[in-house]
Design a protein around this motif. Structure first.
Motif, PDB file in Angstrom:
ATOM      1  N   GLU A 249     -54.201 -42.506  -5.298  1.00  0.00           N
ATOM      2  CA  GLU A 249     -53.101 -42.405  -4.328  1.00  0.00           C
ATOM      3  C   GLU A 249     -53.623 -41.999  -2.956  1.00  0.00           C
ATOM      4  O   GLU A 249     -53.146 -42.488  -1.922  1.00  0.00           O
ATOM      5  CB  GLU A 249     -52.068 -41.397  -4.828  1.00  0.00           C
ATOM      6  CG  GLU A 249     -51.259 -41.881  -6.027  1.00  0.00           C
ATOM      7  CD  GLU A 249     -50.374 -43.063  -5.683  1.00  0.00           C
ATOM      8  OE1 GLU A 249     -49.935 -43.145  -4.524  1.00  0.00           O
ATOM      9  OE2 GLU A 249     -50.145 -43.901  -6.565  1.00  0.00           O
ATOM     10  N   THR A 250     -54.615 -41.080  -2.941  1.00  0.00           N
ATOM     11  CA  THR A 250     -55.179 -40.650  -1.658  1.00  0.00           C
ATOM     12  C   THR A 250     -55.846 -41.815  -0.942  1.00  0.00           C
ATOM     13  O   THR A 250     -55.634 -42.033   0.263  1.00  0.00           O
ATOM     14  CB  THR A 250     -56.188 -39.517  -1.892  1.00  0.00           C
ATOM     15  OG1 THR A 250     -55.540 -38.438  -2.568  1.00  0.00           O
ATOM     16  CG2 THR A 250     -56.742 -39.016  -0.581  1.00  0.00           C
ATOM     17  N   ARG A 253     -53.280 -44.183   0.338  1.00  0.00           N
ATOM     18  CA  ARG A 253     -52.636 -43.710   1.582  1.00  0.00           C
ATOM     19  C   ARG A 253     -53.575 -43.884   2.766  1.00  0.00           C
ATOM     20  O   ARG A 253     -53.129 -44.246   3.873  1.00  0.00           O
ATOM     21  CB  ARG A 253     -52.257 -42.239   1.428  1.00  0.00           C
ATOM     22  CG  ARG A 253     -51.237 -41.996   0.327  1.00  0.00           C
ATOM     23  CD  ARG A 253     -49.901 -42.625   0.664  1.00  0.00           C
ATOM     24  NE  ARG A 253     -48.944 -42.480  -0.416  1.00  0.00           N
ATOM     25  CZ  ARG A 253     -48.195 -41.423  -0.610  1.00  0.00           C
ATOM     26  NH1 ARG A 253     -48.304 -40.396   0.209  1.00  0.00           N
ATOM     27  NH2 ARG A 253     -47.330 -41.373  -1.618  1.00  0.00           N
ATOM     28  N   GLU A 256     -53.491 -47.494   3.693  1.00  0.00           N
ATOM     29  CA  GLU A 256     -52.233 -47.808   4.379  1.00  0.00           C
ATOM     30  C   GLU A 256     -52.241 -47.276   5.805  1.00  0.00           C
ATOM     31  O   GLU A 256     -51.740 -47.933   6.720  1.00  0.00           O
ATOM     32  CB  GLU A 256     -51.074 -47.213   3.589  1.00  0.00           C
ATOM     33  CG  GLU A 256     -50.814 -47.893   2.251  1.00  0.00           C
ATOM     34  CD  GLU A 256     -49.719 -47.215   1.452  1.00  0.00           C
ATOM     35  OE1 GLU A 256     -49.313 -47.755   0.422  1.00  0.00           O
ATOM     36  OE2 GLU A 256     -49.294 -46.112   1.866  1.00  0.00           O
TER      37      GLU A 256
END
Length: 361
Positions: A249-250, A253, A256
């Motif tokens: 997830e890190t 992100r 993104e």
């Protein structure tokens, strides 16, 4: 002088008995009046004992000889204030706190106190939930609710909170059985049809539907997952997976964020390049159109007078050539010119004045 006291002579025996009877009658009459007053006071207190005060956060249900008073819900539910009721056991006032938010704990789905010291899960002693991907989790849930229908809440079930606990446990087990373990631990999941689905909201909706079917008169305010963990035997593996998920997830992100910074800048550069190319295209086309127009005019003049136009063009070309050269050197007609590479300022084209003679400048 003698100090002797004189006493009245005692009444005759018959007169004495009559007086005593009269005094006894007076005493009995006074006692009966006191008993009557006490009885009347007790009777008043007894009939007034049914008057009660209903608090602002509650309503009351009134039963007379065990039957609910009133034919409609508006008549059956007594609002806050003074309630004039018959004394118990003729009437019975049931207070229902409808504005109070209550809470029950669903403890049957978590690890028991004795289960923490063992290496194996006891499915009878220890509570658990089974996920859709066959993983086992344990949870501790609190359910907050309000009483929406006092009549149904009091008369539909003998123990409404016990029914609520059973319904909540069933809804939790049923909902989590459709989720995988990682989504359950994160208490949310996303899909193409639903952007983000939160587990407490899904459990609350399922529980409310179940309670409405039972008609308990309960409105669920919130479902809180105080704890949701894997079993002790799988805790380390789940922690590793969670760490990797957090790492993913890190990085996602970060990617993104990079895309959010880079794409607008690239779009701005692309927009600038497109504008410059469009402007260059317009300039080239305009210049070409002007040259074509000029050529057409010159060609028309050339068709009318070729020699004059040819001479004019020749002179204009020579004039442009003369203006562009740095140094001029005139030679006699018929002189042969040999051009050598210009490595130094001294090297210049050699001029030959004869067919085989070379003359230095």
């Amino acid at each position: 002088m003698s100090d002797q006291r004189t006493f009245s002579p005692p009444p005759p025996p018959r007169e004495n008995r009559a007086r005593r009877s009269e005094q006894i009658g007076v005493g009995v009459g006074a006692g009966m009046r006191i008993i009557g007053l006490l009885a009347a006071l007790l009777m008043i207190l007894f009939w007034c004992s049914g008057i009660t005060m209903i608090q602002p956060n509650e309503v009351a249900l009134l039963t007379r000889f065990g039957k609910l008073v009133g034919n409609t819900p508006g008549e059956q539910v007594q609002p806050p204030g003074i309630l004039l009721a018959m004394p118990y056991p003729i009437d019975e006032v049931i207070r229902v706190p409808v504005k109070e938010e209550r809470e029950v704990s669903i403890d049957r789905l978590k690890l028991s106190a004795a289960g923490g010291n063992t290496t194996a899960l006891d499915p009878i002693r220890d509570g658990y939930v089974l996920c859709g991907d066959q993983h086992i989790l344990q949870t501790n849930v609190r359910v907050k609710y309000r009483i929406s229908d006092p009549v149904a809440y009091h008369f539909q079930a003998d123990q409404p909170e016990r029914v609520l606990k059973e319904a909540a446990a069933a809804s939790i087990v049923q909902t989590i059985s459709g989720w995988n373990a990682m989504d359950t631990l994160r208490l949310q999941r996303s899909s193409r049809m639903v952007e983000v689905e939160r587990l407490p909201i899904s459990v609350r909706a399922s529980l409310q539907r179940r309670l409405d079917q039972l008609g308990l008169g309960i409105e669920v305010s919130a479902v809180e997952f105080r704890e949701i963990i894997p079993t002790p035997q799988l805790a380390e593996a789940f922690e590793n997976v969670q760490s990797e998920q957090i790492h993913i997830e890190t990085r996602k992100r970060e990617a993104e964020g990079f895309a959010a910074r880079t794409i607008p800048r690239s779009e701005a550069d692309s927009y600038t390049l497109v504008n410059e190319a469009t402007r260059f295209q317009t300039d080239v086309i305009t210049k070409a159109d002007e040259e074509v127009t000029l050529f057409d005019k010159v060609y028309a003049q050339y068709l009318a007078n070729p020699d004059l136009v040819w001479s004019r063009l020749y002179l204009e070309s020579m004039e442009q050539i003369m203006q562009s050269v740095g140094r001029l050197k005139f030679v006699a007609p018929g002189t042969r010119i040999v051009i050598t590479p210009r490595s130094s300022p001294e090297n210049s084209p050699s001029v030959v004045t004869g067919p085989n003679k070379e003359q230095s400048p």
